[in-house]
Enzyme design. Structure first.
Site, PDB file in Angstrom:
ATOM      1  CE  LYS A 125      -4.509   0.753   0.131  1.00  0.00           C
ATOM      2  NZ  LYS A 125      -5.611  -0.138  -0.300  1.00  0.00           N
TER       3      LYS A 125
HETATM    4  P1  NAD Z   1     -13.035   7.290  -2.837  1.00  0.00           P
HETATM    5  O1  NAD Z   1     -12.052   8.362  -2.544  1.00  0.00           O
HETATM    6  O2  NAD Z   1     -13.434   7.069  -4.247  1.00  0.00           O
HETATM    7  O3  NAD Z   1     -14.378   7.523  -1.982  1.00  0.00           O
HETATM    8  C1  NAD Z   1     -14.384   7.647  -0.593  1.00  0.00           C
HETATM    9  C2  NAD Z   1     -15.791   8.094  -0.212  1.00  0.00           C
HETATM   10  O4  NAD Z   1     -15.937   8.050   1.209  1.00  0.00           O
HETATM   11  C3  NAD Z   1     -16.136   9.518  -0.636  1.00  0.00           C
HETATM   12  O5  NAD Z   1     -17.470   9.548  -1.099  1.00  0.00           O
HETATM   13  C4  NAD Z   1     -16.003  10.310   0.666  1.00  0.00           C
HETATM   14  O6  NAD Z   1     -16.788  11.488   0.665  1.00  0.00           O
HETATM   15  C5  NAD Z   1     -16.536   9.256   1.624  1.00  0.00           C
HETATM   16  N1  NAD Z   1     -16.221   9.507   3.038  1.00  0.00           N
HETATM   17  C6  NAD Z   1     -15.048   9.796   3.620  1.00  0.00           C
HETATM   18  N2  NAD Z   1     -15.211   9.939   4.951  1.00  0.00           N
HETATM   19  C7  NAD Z   1     -16.526   9.721   5.198  1.00  0.00           C
HETATM   20  C8  NAD Z   1     -17.339   9.727   6.357  1.00  0.00           C
HETATM   21  N3  NAD Z   1     -16.815   9.984   7.553  1.00  0.00           N
HETATM   22  N4  NAD Z   1     -18.664   9.455   6.234  1.00  0.00           N
HETATM   23  C9  NAD Z   1     -19.206   9.190   5.045  1.00  0.00           C
HETATM   24  N5  NAD Z   1     -18.479   9.167   3.903  1.00  0.00           N
HETATM   25  C10 NAD Z   1     -17.166   9.434   3.981  1.00  0.00           C
HETATM   26  O7  NAD Z   1     -12.444   5.955  -2.203  1.00  0.00           O
HETATM   27  P2  NAD Z   1     -12.788   4.444  -2.600  1.00  0.00           P
HETATM   28  O8  NAD Z   1     -11.794   4.004  -3.600  1.00  0.00           O
HETATM   29  O9  NAD Z   1     -14.229   4.309  -2.879  1.00  0.00           O
HETATM   30  O10 NAD Z   1     -12.400   3.703  -1.236  1.00  0.00           O
HETATM   31  C11 NAD Z   1     -13.323   3.577  -0.153  1.00  0.00           C
HETATM   32  C12 NAD Z   1     -12.873   2.450   0.745  1.00  0.00           C
HETATM   33  O11 NAD Z   1     -12.832   1.223  -0.015  1.00  0.00           O
HETATM   34  C13 NAD Z   1     -11.460   2.584   1.336  1.00  0.00           C
HETATM   35  O12 NAD Z   1     -11.429   1.945   2.579  1.00  0.00           O
HETATM   36  C14 NAD Z   1     -10.597   1.810   0.345  1.00  0.00           C
HETATM   37  O13 NAD Z   1      -9.394   1.375   0.921  1.00  0.00           O
HETATM   38  C15 NAD Z   1     -11.532   0.650   0.056  1.00  0.00           C
HETATM   39  N6  NAD Z   1     -11.270  -0.071  -1.212  1.00  0.00           N
HETATM   40  C16 NAD Z   1     -11.195   0.562  -2.390  1.00  0.00           C
HETATM   41  C17 NAD Z   1     -10.996  -0.169  -3.551  1.00  0.00           C
HETATM   42  C18 NAD Z   1     -10.976   0.465  -4.923  1.00  0.00           C
HETATM   43  O14 NAD Z   1     -10.927  -0.279  -5.906  1.00  0.00           O
HETATM   44  N7  NAD Z   1     -11.040   1.777  -5.055  1.00  0.00           N
HETATM   45  C19 NAD Z   1     -10.830  -1.560  -3.494  1.00  0.00           C
HETATM   46  C20 NAD Z   1     -10.936  -2.186  -2.260  1.00  0.00           C
HETATM   47  C21 NAD Z   1     -11.164  -1.428  -1.122  1.00  0.00           C
END
Ligand code: NAD
Length: 435
Positions: A125
Site C-alpha cells: 500500500k
Molecule cells: P473514494 O475516494 O473514491 O471515496 C471515498 C468516499 O468516502 C467519498 O465519497 C467520501 O466522501 C466518503 N467519506 C469519507 N469519509 C466519510 C465519512 N466519515 N462518512 C461518510 N463518507 C465518507 O475511495 P474508494 O476508492 O471508494 O475507497 C473507499 C474504501 O474502499 C477505502 O477503505 C478503500 O481502501 C476501500 N477499497 C477501495 C478499492 C478500490 O478499488 N477503489 C478496493 C478495495 C477497497
C-alpha cells in the site's frame, strides 16, 4: 521436503479473544485480527512472526512547487508487507489522515486479501499525507509524478504494482504509468492498474470493487435465505466503491434507502434514485445538496433502519461507540478496516453477520489482476469475460470462507483469515528462509 525453521521466535501472545483494542490505530487492529486467527488455527510461530512485520517500508519526502511558487514538502509512503506469493499489490491513498501505521495495516490487509481470493500477489500500500481537495490539478499531478519517481526504486510490473484508493483515480494512475515509463524509455502499462482504457486499463475495473460487494451479498442472501431485493440497504461512502456498489444493487432491483459521503447523508425508505444522485454528485462536490431525498446526519447515518449496511468509506467507522446502535442484520465491508475489534465482538454478540473486507472488497484487486495479465500479454478481454471471471473468483472465495465458518462455527472474518493464512503459511514454508 520440509524446511527447518528456527523454533518459536514470536513474542508471547496474550489471550486475545477479547483483548483490549486501540480502536484508532489500524495497525493495532489488524495485528489483533491476525493474532486471534493465528491462535485459533495454531499457525506456525515463524509464519505469524513474519506476518507481524512488513517486508519493506519506504518513507519519501515529496517536494512540490505549488501554484503560488512556494515549495511544499509532503510525506509519502510505499510499504510492501509480504511477497511470498508473488509481486506486491495495493493502492495509493491521498488523505490528510494517512499515517505510517495506517499504510502498514492497509498493506497487511492486501496480503490477506490476495491470499483469500488466491491471486498470485503479496500485499502493498502507499499513501501521501495531503488534502487533494485543497490542491489544484497541476499540484496533484506534480506531487504524483515526484512521488512516483521517489518510489520507483521499489515498484515495477514484476515487483510492486500500485492501484487507486481513496482520493486517487484513473488520472492519477495514468500519471504514475507515464512517469515510470519516462524513466525506462518505453511504455510500461503493467506498472500500475486502474488506468484509463486508452493506455492499457481494463474494462470493468472501475466498477469491480462494487460488483464484488454485490456478488458476496447475493451469495450471503442465498445461504441465509433472504430476498436481496426486499432488504433495505444503506451505504456509507459514495466514491468508487460506494457509488458503484449502489449502482449495481439498484440495477439488480435492490432497494438502496440510504447513502452518505463526507458532506452528508441521504435517506428515502422507498429507495433512492442512484443514477440521478450519481449524476448530481458528478456536477457538485458532494451528494450533500441533493434536493430529492431526506437529509440525514453523517454521524448517525450508520444507525438508520436497514437490513444491510455497507461501510465503503474509511477505517474505524463502526466502533464500540456505535456498534450497539446499528440496526443492520448484515454488514458487508466495502471499505478496508471499517470495523474495530471491539465493535466486531459487540456485533457478533448481537447476531449480526459480517462479510469481512478481505473478501467483500476483493473484486477490485481481482480485476486489477486481470488488467495486469492483459497488459503483460498485450491482449485485451471483453467486459463480459471479465465480469464472468470476476464472478467465478469471488463466488468461489465466498463459498470457501462460508463453508469454513459453518464447519468451524466461527465468524466469517476469522474464517477468511484462516483460509488466507493457510495459503500464506504454505508459501512461507515451501520457500523456506533465506539465507
Ligand atoms: P473514494 O475516494 O473514491 O471515496 C471515498 C468516499 O468516502 C467519498 O465519497 C467520501 O466522501 C466518503 N467519506 C469519507 N469519509 C466519510 C465519512 N466519515 N462518512 C461518510 N463518507 C465518507 O475511495 P474508494 O476508492 O471508494 O475507497 C473507499 C474504501 O474502499 C477505502 O477503505 C478503500 O481502501 C476501500 N477499497 C477501495 C478499492 C478500490 O478499488 N477503489 C478496493 C478495495 C477497497
Amino acid at each position: 521436503m520440509e524446511t527447518k525453521i528456527p523454533a518459536k521466535t514470536s513474542p508471547v501472545v496474550k489471550p486475545l479473544e477479547r483483548a483490549e483494542s486501540h480502536e484508532s490505530n489500524p495497525w493495532h487492529q489488524a495485528m489483533l485480527q491476525l493474532d486471534r486467527a493465528a491462535q485459533k488455527m495454531k499457525l506456525e510461530p515463524f509464519v505469524l512472526e513474519r506476518l507481524r512485520h512488513c517486508k519493506r517500508i519506504l518513507t519519501v519526502s515529496v517536494p512540490v512547487k505549488m501554484d503560488d511558487g512556494h515549495v511544499r514538502v509532503f510525506e509519502g509512503y510505499r510499504i510492501q508487507h509480504n511477497m511470498d506469493r508473488g509481486p506486491a499489490k495495493g493502492g495509493i491513498r491521498y488523505h490528510p489522515q494517512v499515517s505510517l501505521d495506517e499504510v502498514k495495516a492497509l498493506s497487511f490487509w492486501m496480503t490477506m486479501k490476495c491470499a483469500v481470493v488466491n491471486l498470485p500477489y503479496g500485499g502493498a500500500k502507499g499513501g501521501i499525507i495531503c488534502d487533494p481537495k485543497k490542491m489544484s490539478k497541476g499540484e496533484i499531478e506534480r506531487m504524483t509524478r515526484r512521488y512516483t519517481a521517489e518510489i520507483s526504486i521499489i515498484i515495477g510490473p514484476d515487483k510492486d504494482i500500485p492501484a487507486p484508493d481513496v482520493n486517487t483515480n484513473e488520472q492519477v494512475m495514468a500519471w504514475i504509468m507515464d512517469t515510470y515509463s519516462m524513466t525506462l524509455g518505453y511504455s510500461c502499462p503493467g506498472v500500475v492498474t486502474g488506468k484509463p482504457i486508452e493506455i492499457g486499463g481494463s474494462l470493468g475495473r472501475k466498477e469491480a470493487t462494487g460488483r464484488g460487494v454485490f456478488y458476496v451479498t447475493r451469495e450471503l442472501a442465498a445461504r441465509r435465505g433472504f430476498d436481496l431485493r426486499k432488504a433495505p440497504t444503506i451505504i456509507q461512502g459514495f466514491g468508487n466503491v460506494g457509488s458503484n456498489a449502489a449502482k449495481i444493487f439498484a440495477e439488480h432491483g435492490c432497494k438502496v434507502v440510504g447513502i452518505s459521503d463526507v458532506g452528508g447523508g441521504l435517506y428515502d425508505p422507498k429507495g433512492l434514485d442512484i443514477a440521478d444522485i450519481m449524476h448530481y454528485r458528478d456536477n457538485n462536490e458532494s451528494i450533500a445538496g441533493y434536493p430529492k431525498a431526506e437529509h440525514v446526519d453523517v454521524d448517525s447515518f450508520l444507525e438508520l433502519p436497514c437490513d444491510i449496511l455497507i461501510p465503503a468509506a474509511m477505517e474505524n467507522a463502526i466502533t464500540k461507540a456505535n456498534a450497539d446502535k446499528i440496526k443492520a442484520k448484515y454488514i458487508i465491508e466495502g471499505a478496508n478496516g471499517p470495523t474495530s475489534n471491539d465493535a466486531d465482538h459487540i456485533l457478533t454478540d448481537k447476531g449480526v453477520v459480517l462479510v469481512p473486507d478481505i473478501l467483500a472488497n476483493a473484486g477490485g484487486v481481482t480485476v486489477s489482476y486481470f488488467e495486469w495479465v492483459q497488459d503483460m500479454q498485450a491482449y485485451f478481454w471483453s467486459e463480459k469475460d471479465i465480469n464472468a471471471r470476476l464472478q467465478d473468483i469471488i463466488v468461489g472465495a465466498f463459498t470457501e470462507v462460508y463453508e469454513v465458518s459453518v464447519k468451524e462455527k466461527i465468524d466469517m472474518r476469522m474464517a477468511a483469515f484462516m483460509v488466507g493464512l493457510r495459503r500464506l503459511g504454505k508459501a512461507a514454508t515451501i520457500r523456506g528462509m533465506y539465507p
